[in-house]
Write a protein that holds these residues in place. Structure first.
Motif, PDB file in Angstrom:
ATOM      1  N   SER A  63      38.337  67.368 -38.161  1.00  0.00           N
ATOM      2  CA  SER A  63      37.510  66.538 -36.934  1.00  0.00           C
ATOM      3  C   SER A  63      36.051  66.830 -37.319  1.00  0.00           C
ATOM      4  CB  SER A  63      37.838  67.131 -35.674  1.00  0.00           C
ATOM      5  OG  SER A  63      37.723  68.495 -35.684  1.00  0.00           O
ATOM      6  N   GLN A  64      35.820  67.352 -38.495  1.00  0.00           N
ATOM      7  CA  GLN A  64      34.412  67.259 -39.078  1.00  0.00           C
ATOM      8  C   GLN A  64      33.920  65.885 -39.544  1.00  0.00           C
ATOM      9  OE1 GLN A  64      31.919  70.182 -38.909  1.00  0.00           O
ATOM     10  NE2 GLN A  64      33.022  69.879 -37.257  1.00  0.00           N
ATOM     11  N   LEU A  65      34.872  65.159 -40.011  1.00  0.00           N
ATOM     12  CA  LEU A  65      34.581  63.940 -40.797  1.00  0.00           C
ATOM     13  C   LEU A  65      34.301  62.798 -39.599  1.00  0.00           C
ATOM     14  CD1 LEU A  65      37.638  63.247 -43.086  1.00  0.00           C
ATOM     15  CD2 LEU A  65      35.306  64.643 -43.324  1.00  0.00           C
ATOM     16  N   ALA A  66      33.492  62.095 -40.041  1.00  0.00           N
ATOM     17  CA  ALA A  66      33.011  60.876 -39.320  1.00  0.00           C
ATOM     18  C   ALA A  66      33.647  59.502 -39.488  1.00  0.00           C
ATOM     19  CB  ALA A  66      31.483  60.412 -39.573  1.00  0.00           C
ATOM     20  N   HIS A  67      33.292  58.487 -38.766  1.00  0.00           N
ATOM     21  CA  HIS A  67      34.304  57.292 -38.742  1.00  0.00           C
ATOM     22  C   HIS A  67      34.313  56.633 -39.974  1.00  0.00           C
ATOM     23  CE1 HIS A  67      35.162  53.069 -37.863  1.00  0.00           C
ATOM     24  NE2 HIS A  67      35.845  53.613 -36.933  1.00  0.00           N
ATOM     25  N   GLU A  79      45.711  50.304 -49.171  1.00  0.00           N
ATOM     26  CA  GLU A  79      45.936  49.481 -50.211  1.00  0.00           C
ATOM     27  C   GLU A  79      46.948  50.139 -51.159  1.00  0.00           C
ATOM     28  OE1 GLU A  79      41.702  49.873 -51.694  1.00  0.00           O
ATOM     29  OE2 GLU A  79      40.969  48.254 -50.219  1.00  0.00           O
ATOM     30  N   VAL A  80      46.989  51.336 -51.478  1.00  0.00           N
ATOM     31  CA  VAL A  80      47.848  52.054 -52.651  1.00  0.00           C
ATOM     32  C   VAL A  80      49.236  52.290 -52.167  1.00  0.00           C
ATOM     33  CG1 VAL A  80      48.084  54.001 -54.090  1.00  0.00           C
ATOM     34  CG2 VAL A  80      45.622  53.015 -53.442  1.00  0.00           C
ATOM     35  N   TYR A  81      49.348  52.636 -50.900  1.00  0.00           N
ATOM     36  CA  TYR A  81      50.498  53.061 -50.404  1.00  0.00           C
ATOM     37  C   TYR A  81      51.433  51.950 -49.173  1.00  0.00           C
ATOM     38  CZ  TYR A  81      49.573  57.233 -52.858  1.00  0.00           C
ATOM     39  OH  TYR A  81      49.321  58.334 -53.891  1.00  0.00           O
ATOM     40  N   GLY A  82      50.307  51.513 -48.544  1.00  0.00           N
ATOM     41  CA  GLY A  82      50.764  50.635 -47.306  1.00  0.00           C
ATOM     42  C   GLY A  82      50.930  51.916 -46.249  1.00  0.00           C
ATOM     43  N   THR A  83      50.648  51.165 -44.985  1.00  0.00           N
ATOM     44  CA  THR A  83      50.850  51.979 -43.888  1.00  0.00           C
ATOM     45  C   THR A  83      51.801  51.436 -42.653  1.00  0.00           C
ATOM     46  OG1 THR A  83      48.837  50.935 -42.658  1.00  0.00           O
ATOM     47  CG2 THR A  83      48.745  53.025 -44.078  1.00  0.00           C
ATOM     48  N   GLU A  84      52.488  50.348 -43.011  1.00  0.00           N
ATOM     49  CA  GLU A  84      53.388  49.547 -42.116  1.00  0.00           C
ATOM     50  C   GLU A  84      54.505  50.367 -41.791  1.00  0.00           C
ATOM     51  OE1 GLU A  84      54.369  47.999 -46.271  1.00  0.00           O
ATOM     52  OE2 GLU A  84      52.495  48.712 -45.043  1.00  0.00           O
ATOM     53  N   HIS A  85      54.974  51.304 -42.328  1.00  0.00           N
ATOM     54  CA  HIS A  85      56.137  52.227 -41.799  1.00  0.00           C
ATOM     55  C   HIS A  85      55.354  53.370 -41.369  1.00  0.00           C
ATOM     56  CE1 HIS A  85      58.972  49.380 -43.802  1.00  0.00           C
ATOM     57  NE2 HIS A  85      58.138  49.408 -44.886  1.00  0.00           N
ATOM     58  N   ALA A  86      54.278  53.802 -41.296  1.00  0.00           N
ATOM     59  CA  ALA A  86      53.717  54.860 -40.790  1.00  0.00           C
ATOM     60  C   ALA A  86      53.753  55.045 -39.375  1.00  0.00           C
ATOM     61  CB  ALA A  86      52.306  55.152 -41.165  1.00  0.00           C
ATOM     62  N   GLU A  87      54.979  55.830 -38.695  1.00  0.00           N
ATOM     63  CA  GLU A  87      55.292  55.905 -37.134  1.00  0.00           C
ATOM     64  C   GLU A  87      54.495  56.981 -36.606  1.00  0.00           C
ATOM     65  OE1 GLU A  87      59.505  56.757 -36.877  1.00  0.00           O
ATOM     66  OE2 GLU A  87      60.077  54.988 -37.684  1.00  0.00           O
ATOM     67  N   GLU A  88      53.887  58.178 -37.385  1.00  0.00           N
ATOM     68  CA  GLU A  88      53.058  59.383 -36.847  1.00  0.00           C
ATOM     69  C   GLU A  88      52.136  59.332 -37.911  1.00  0.00           C
ATOM     70  OE1 GLU A  88      55.104  63.063 -35.523  1.00  0.00           O
ATOM     71  OE2 GLU A  88      54.212  63.602 -37.349  1.00  0.00           O
ATOM     72  N   ILE A  89      50.957  59.349 -37.453  1.00  0.00           N
ATOM     73  CA  ILE A  89      49.628  59.817 -38.084  1.00  0.00           C
ATOM     74  C   ILE A  89      48.873  60.764 -37.341  1.00  0.00           C
ATOM     75  CG2 ILE A  89      47.471  58.671 -39.044  1.00  0.00           C
ATOM     76  CD1 ILE A  89      48.858  56.173 -39.262  1.00  0.00           C
ATOM     77  N   THR A  90      48.734  62.029 -37.905  1.00  0.00           N
ATOM     78  CA  THR A  90      48.271  63.199 -36.931  1.00  0.00           C
ATOM     79  C   THR A  90      46.864  63.609 -37.566  1.00  0.00           C
ATOM     80  OG1 THR A  90      50.424  63.990 -36.663  1.00  0.00           O
ATOM     81  CG2 THR A  90      48.658  65.654 -36.521  1.00  0.00           C
ATOM     82  N   LEU A  91      46.040  64.008 -36.744  1.00  0.00           N
ATOM     83  CA  LEU A  91      44.537  64.511 -37.104  1.00  0.00           C
ATOM     84  C   LEU A  91      44.752  65.943 -36.386  1.00  0.00           C
ATOM     85  CD1 LEU A  91      41.716  64.218 -37.918  1.00  0.00           C
ATOM     86  CD2 LEU A  91      41.140  63.773 -35.593  1.00  0.00           C
ATOM     87  N   GLU A  92      44.516  66.778 -37.236  1.00  0.00           N
ATOM     88  CA  GLU A  92      44.043  68.227 -36.738  1.00  0.00           C
ATOM     89  C   GLU A  92      42.803  68.333 -36.155  1.00  0.00           C
ATOM     90  OE1 GLU A  92      44.818  71.357 -39.375  1.00  0.00           O
ATOM     91  OE2 GLU A  92      47.176  71.316 -39.111  1.00  0.00           O
ATOM     92  N   ALA A  93      42.383  68.904 -34.932  1.00  0.00           N
ATOM     93  CA  ALA A  93      41.031  68.747 -34.409  1.00  0.00           C
ATOM     94  C   ALA A  93      40.815  70.017 -33.821  1.00  0.00           C
ATOM     95  CB  ALA A  93      40.869  67.687 -33.411  1.00  0.00           C
ATOM     96  N   ASN A  94      39.436  70.599 -33.697  1.00  0.00           N
ATOM     97  CA  ASN A  94      38.930  71.774 -32.898  1.00  0.00           C
ATOM     98  C   ASN A  94      38.597  71.055 -31.373  1.00  0.00           C
ATOM     99  OD1 ASN A  94      39.113  73.482 -34.983  1.00  0.00           O
ATOM    100  ND2 ASN A  94      36.954  74.261 -34.744  1.00  0.00           N
TER     101      ASN A  94
END
Length: 376
Positions: A63-67, A79-94
């Motif tokens: 969560s130190q990264l910007a948009h 572009e490289v892997y595709g995200t159409e099958h990605a059911e869960e995309i997690t961000l760890e955050a403070n």
């Protein structure tokens, strides 16, 4: 299916207990993002065209990264892997990073799961741990995420902290339950060499909780979260029905994953790789086209031992059918033989063809797992 782990090593400050690779050198962030995207592009073949089901940003403090940082990384993954099958995309955050503005920004990105490191709601202990947030900020962050539309929130707790009492741990548990999040991870504090908290223990400025207290804390954890409707699906992890962490469960089930960034590990069922644990060394090696990493070839016994070590910790347990199919009759027979005393003492139970830890067995799980692993 496969997963991608992205290690974001940047932290504003270091927590005294953390032994994950991190750095406060935020001036290298842009150079690092470029190197990270280069690694993602050059390692496409590692997962053998498997569709990407989970993506996990861990740290450090992602969560130190910007948009624009996230956009660059997601654009590369798509572009490289595709995200159409990605059911869960997690961000760890403070918690203190999750301002109203930051949460609104996250909603414009593909994230659908937030994992927040609360650790404790006790103010003096948060200060001792060098955490940047307070209890009020943590509670407000959960409410803010809810209002923004996030429906999959996880929080981390630590127990067995210095001067921990039954009453303080029970207060932490009740506050956690009151947040009504989908997932709770709870870990006993470990004193890792090289951390500040280990140095404090060695110099007798703090003391370690005794084993009897640790057992009570873990019992309270299971009882409180169980009564609140959480499934105990892995020794340190609890979730509302069906809301287990798909990314971490893939680790425990032996599903391939690609790890990018300094110190990140990768696994493709045949090998395990890990990158150098140095931000500067990582960037330099990527820029020179020679990624600095080590590789371990996983033989049959190693894969069997890893399967025992990870699977027995989960509610799915160890499948004897799979053990024979994947590792052969000899190792299946060995597993059955070594499990027999624990079945008789009711520390293990058999359901269909699967070995599971009982509640009594969970308390001595390390010893059971060690006995079931094959040592030449």
């Amino acid at each position: 299916m496969a997963g991608i782990y992205i290690h974001i090593p940047f932290c504003k400050t270091r927590c005294i207990y953390c032994d994950f690779y991190s750095t406060t050198r935020s001036e290298l962030k842009q150079q690092y993002i470029r190197a990270l995207c280069t690694e993602l592009k050059t390692r496409k073949g590692y997962l053998k065209e498997e569709p990407i089901e989970t993506i996990y940003f861990g740290g450090g403090t992602p969560s130190q990264l910007a948009h624009e940082d996230f956009e660059q990384i997601f654009r590369t993954i798509k572009e490289v892997y595709g995200t159409e099958h990605a059911e869960e995309i997690t961000l760890e955050a403070n918690p203190d990073d999750l301002t109203e503005e930051y949460v609104s920004m996250l909603r414009t990105l593909p994230f659908n799961r937030i994992s927040m490191g609360i650790q404790t709601f006790d103010a003096p202990t948060l200060k001792l741990l060098n955490r940047r947030h307070n209890a009020a900020q943590a509670i407000a962050a959960v409410h803010r995420l809810r209002q923004a539309g996030f429906r999959n929130i996880s929080i981390d707790l630590i127990y067995g902290l210095p001067d921990e009492t039954d009453q303080r741990w029970e207060r932490d548990l009740q506050q956690a339950v009151g947040l009504d999040v989908e997932h709770i991870s709870a870990y006993h504090l470990t004193y890792e060499k090289g951390t500040r908290i280990y140095e404090m223990l060695q110099s007798h400025r703090i003391s370690e909780v005794d084993e009897e207290s640790s057992v009570r804390f873990f019992s309270a954890l299971m009882d409180t979260l169980g009564a609140a409707g959480y499934e105990h699906y892995e020794i340190s992890n609890f979730c509302k029905p069906g809301m287990y962490s798909r990314h971490n469960t893939a680790y425990w089930k032996g599903i391939p994953y690609l790890g990018c960034g300094p110190s990140a590990h990768s696994f493709n069922a045949e090998t395990r790789e890990w990158n150098t644990a140095s931000l500067e060394g990582y960037i330099k090696s990527i820029e020179e086209g020679q990624r600095s990493s080590e590789t371990e070839i996983l033989d049959k016994v190693t894969r069997y031992n890893e399967y025992i070590m990870t699977s027995l910790r989960t509610m799915w347990g160890v499948s004897l059918t799979y053990t024979e199919e994947a590792f052969g009759t000899e190792l299946r027979q060995y597993c059955t033989k070594m499990a027999a005393p624990y079945l008789q003492s009711h520390k293990l139970e058999m359901q269909a063809d699967r070995l599971h830890l009982t509640r009594e067995g969970i308390f001595v799980s390390d010893g059971i797992i060690s006995d079931l692993m094959f040592i030449d």
